[in-house]
Design a protein around this motif. Structure first.
Motif, PDB file in Angstrom:
ATOM      1  N   TYR A  49      52.600 -28.470  36.286  1.00 35.11           N
ATOM      2  CA  TYR A  49      51.654 -27.467  36.742  1.00 35.11           C
ATOM      3  C   TYR A  49      50.888 -27.967  37.955  1.00 35.11           C
ATOM      4  N   PHE A  50      50.657 -27.066  38.875  1.00 34.50           N
ATOM      5  CA  PHE A  50      49.747 -27.353  39.973  1.00 34.50           C
ATOM      6  C   PHE A  50      48.442 -26.652  39.640  1.00 34.50           C
ATOM      7  N   ILE A  51      47.355 -27.408  39.621  1.00 29.23           N
ATOM      8  CA  ILE A  51      46.068 -26.804  39.265  1.00 29.23           C
ATOM      9  C   ILE A  51      45.405 -26.216  40.508  1.00 29.23           C
ATOM     10  N   GLU A  52      45.258 -24.898  40.502  1.00 31.30           N
ATOM     11  CA  GLU A  52      44.579 -24.265  41.637  1.00 31.30           C
ATOM     12  C   GLU A  52      43.073 -24.213  41.400  1.00 31.30           C
ATOM     13  N   VAL A  53      42.696 -23.800  40.206  1.00 31.90           N
ATOM     14  CA  VAL A  53      41.276 -23.732  39.836  1.00 31.90           C
ATOM     15  C   VAL A  53      41.103 -24.346  38.456  1.00 31.90           C
ATOM     16  N   GLY A  54      40.102 -25.200  38.305  1.00 31.71           N
ATOM     17  CA  GLY A  54      39.804 -25.761  36.986  1.00 31.71           C
ATOM     18  C   GLY A  54      40.057 -27.262  36.900  1.00 31.71           C
ATOM     19  N   LEU A  55      39.920 -27.753  35.689  1.00 32.57           N
ATOM     20  CA  LEU A  55      40.069 -29.193  35.451  1.00 32.57           C
ATOM     21  C   LEU A  55      40.830 -29.429  34.142  1.00 32.57           C
ATOM     22  N   ALA A  56      41.677 -30.461  34.152  1.00 36.09           N
ATOM     23  CA  ALA A  56      42.429 -30.798  32.941  1.00 36.09           C
ATOM     24  C   ALA A  56      42.381 -32.308  32.732  1.00 36.09           C
ATOM     25  N   ARG A  57      42.857 -32.734  31.579  1.00 36.71           N
ATOM     26  CA  ARG A  57      42.926 -34.164  31.329  1.00 36.71           C
ATOM     27  C   ARG A  57      44.223 -34.507  30.602  1.00 36.71           C
ATOM     28  N   ALA A  58      44.614 -35.768  30.711  1.00 39.84           N
ATOM     29  CA  ALA A  58      45.709 -36.296  29.904  1.00 39.84           C
ATOM     30  C   ALA A  58      45.064 -37.254  28.922  1.00 39.84           C
ATOM     31  N   THR A  70      43.328 -40.671  29.652  1.00 40.40           N
ATOM     32  CA  THR A  70      43.990 -41.563  30.617  1.00 40.40           C
ATOM     33  C   THR A  70      43.905 -41.041  32.047  1.00 40.40           C
ATOM     34  N   ASP A  71      43.667 -39.731  32.196  1.00 38.74           N
ATOM     35  CA  ASP A  71      43.583 -39.205  33.548  1.00 38.74           C
ATOM     36  C   ASP A  71      42.890 -37.854  33.567  1.00 38.74           C
ATOM     37  N   PHE A  72      42.228 -37.584  34.695  1.00 44.50           N
ATOM     38  CA  PHE A  72      41.696 -36.251  34.948  1.00 44.50           C
ATOM     39  C   PHE A  72      42.509 -35.636  36.076  1.00 44.50           C
ATOM     40  N   ILE A  73      42.845 -34.370  35.922  1.00 47.47           N
ATOM     41  CA  ILE A  73      43.613 -33.691  36.958  1.00 47.47           C
ATOM     42  C   ILE A  73      42.792 -32.501  37.456  1.00 47.47           C
ATOM     43  N   GLY A  74      42.384 -32.592  38.694  1.00 47.45           N
ATOM     44  CA  GLY A  74      41.493 -31.592  39.254  1.00 47.45           C
ATOM     45  C   GLY A  74      42.224 -30.627  40.166  1.00 47.45           C
ATOM     46  N   GLU A  75      41.459 -29.879  40.912  1.00 48.50           N
ATOM     47  CA  GLU A  75      42.043 -28.857  41.777  1.00 48.50           C
ATOM     48  C   GLU A  75      42.922 -29.468  42.861  1.00 48.50           C
ATOM     49  N   ASN A  76      44.041 -28.809  43.091  1.00 51.41           N
ATOM     50  CA  ASN A  76      45.052 -29.243  44.070  1.00 51.41           C
ATOM     51  C   ASN A  76      45.788 -30.511  43.643  1.00 51.41           C
ATOM     52  N   GLU A  77      45.772 -30.775  42.351  1.00 52.08           N
ATOM     53  CA  GLU A  77      46.529 -31.913  41.838  1.00 52.08           C
ATOM     54  C   GLU A  77      47.582 -31.426  40.836  1.00 52.08           C
ATOM     55  N   ILE A  78      48.475 -32.340  40.492  1.00 51.39           N
ATOM     56  CA  ILE A  78      49.578 -31.959  39.620  1.00 51.39           C
ATOM     57  C   ILE A  78      49.378 -32.484  38.202  1.00 51.39           C
TER      58      ILE A  78
END
Lengths: 192, 192
Positions: A49-58, A70-78
């Motif tokens: 997934y490419f994150i356009e809006v929002g925040l995710a984590r692994a 282990t990781d945060f994945i923010g906007e414009n990240e994969i």
DNA sequence: TAGATTTCTTGTCTTATGGCAAGTAGGTTT
DNA sequence: AAACCTACTTGCCATAAGACAAGAAATCTA
């Protein structure tokens, strides 16, 4: 095409316009909700997934069974579980949304087709993985050479989105400290 | 061909026999001496190495200028600076021999040719990188969830060659502790 | 609106690891 | 053989961070 959100990551692709279109069109727009799991440990990953809006984590678990972010994945990240997706093995990490948001999803088979046809896309993938390795190593160096509070300060300046949107306990485990310690570190920093 | 040292890593390649020969023949046998640098920080990487005999390490510096050993590369493993080789940027790490030994070297251009021609080799490369990412993440989890002495014990059981051939200070910085602490940990373990 | 749950803070005490410095033991060089 | 490294050990003390427990604040839910 140049205004498409996905161009934020695919901008350096060394390919023809039509190939680029093919890649972009292979992604499907999806909305997600806070708390939602994109992938669960033990499952087989079938997309990234490419994150356009929002925040995710692994996150995964240590030997005691405690969660570790282990990781945060923010906007414009994969957002991706590399091992599961590319080695076709069950996921070792969970991928979870930390906020509502919008992402672009590409499924493995489609990705794989283009990956084998387009050497530009192929190179892009390898470069992306190289960067991941690089930044993981950098984080390791930070984790052994910086104090917890310096690591927090670094996150504060480099990943503003995380500090604003992730809860303290997730940030703490990401930094490798307890939430108690992080709370004290924050207090310490504020008092300066 | 099946008895060739390089088959230790290329065994899972999903390709034809003649392609395999091409890959193996692209490697050149080189002998190396203890202390020798395969790659120096700041240089451009131009090859990677398969270690047949001996031990090597990757190291860089923290913000204080102190050396940090980031990885040990033992027999049947690949010695490489991924970022420099695949992104064509100056190396961030040094690659150094910790013993005399024998390696098989493949230069970037040759590798690149085959990489683009053979989708089996290409897949192999991606799987290898995925594994690297995986093991780096695992190390990170260990480093935040295990005590220094448990990390040492883990190394002791999983990487015997390192314990036997690397000096204490390199092992200490790899584990993220001081050589003083590691010395005490060893003593503690011996007394049990 | 009240209750329940989660998130964060704070206090007290313990402990793993670091910093510094001195000492020993091997190996290497001259 | 003397001088010199480098690798490792040990002692003493300092300190960052953890463990546990209790409370406060915020958020969710019924």
């Amino acid at each position: 095409m140049s205004g498409h959100p996905l161009m934020k990551i695919y901008k350096n692709l060394n390919i023809k316009e039509e190939e680029l279109k093919l890649i972009i069109n292979a992604h499907e727009r999806v909305e997600f909700e806070k708390g939602q799991l994109f992938l669960e440990r033990g499952q087989m990953a079938n997309a990234y997934y490419f994150i356009e809006v929002g925040l995710a984590r692994a996150f995964t678990y240590d030997f005691k069974g405690d969660e570790i972010t282990t990781d945060f994945i923010g906007e414009n990240e994969i957002l991706i579980e590399v091992s599961s997706l590319f080695r076709r093995i069950p996921a070792q990490e969970n991928l979870q949304a930390l906020s509502d948001g919008v992402a672009w999803r590409i499924v493995f088979n489609t990705f794989q087709d283009i990956y084998h046809k387009s050497s530009g896309f192929n190179e892009w993938g390898r470069a992306w993985m190289s960067e991941q390795l690089f930044s993981l190593k950098q984080r390791h160096i930070d984790s052994v050479s910086l104090s917890a509070s310096d690591r927090y300060l670094k996150l504060l300046t480099h990943k503003t989105q995380v500090i604003q949107q992730a809860s303290l306990k997730y940030i703490a485990s990401y930094l490798g400290i307890t939430d108690t310690s992080l709370s004290r570190i924050r207090k310490e920093i504020l008092s300066k």
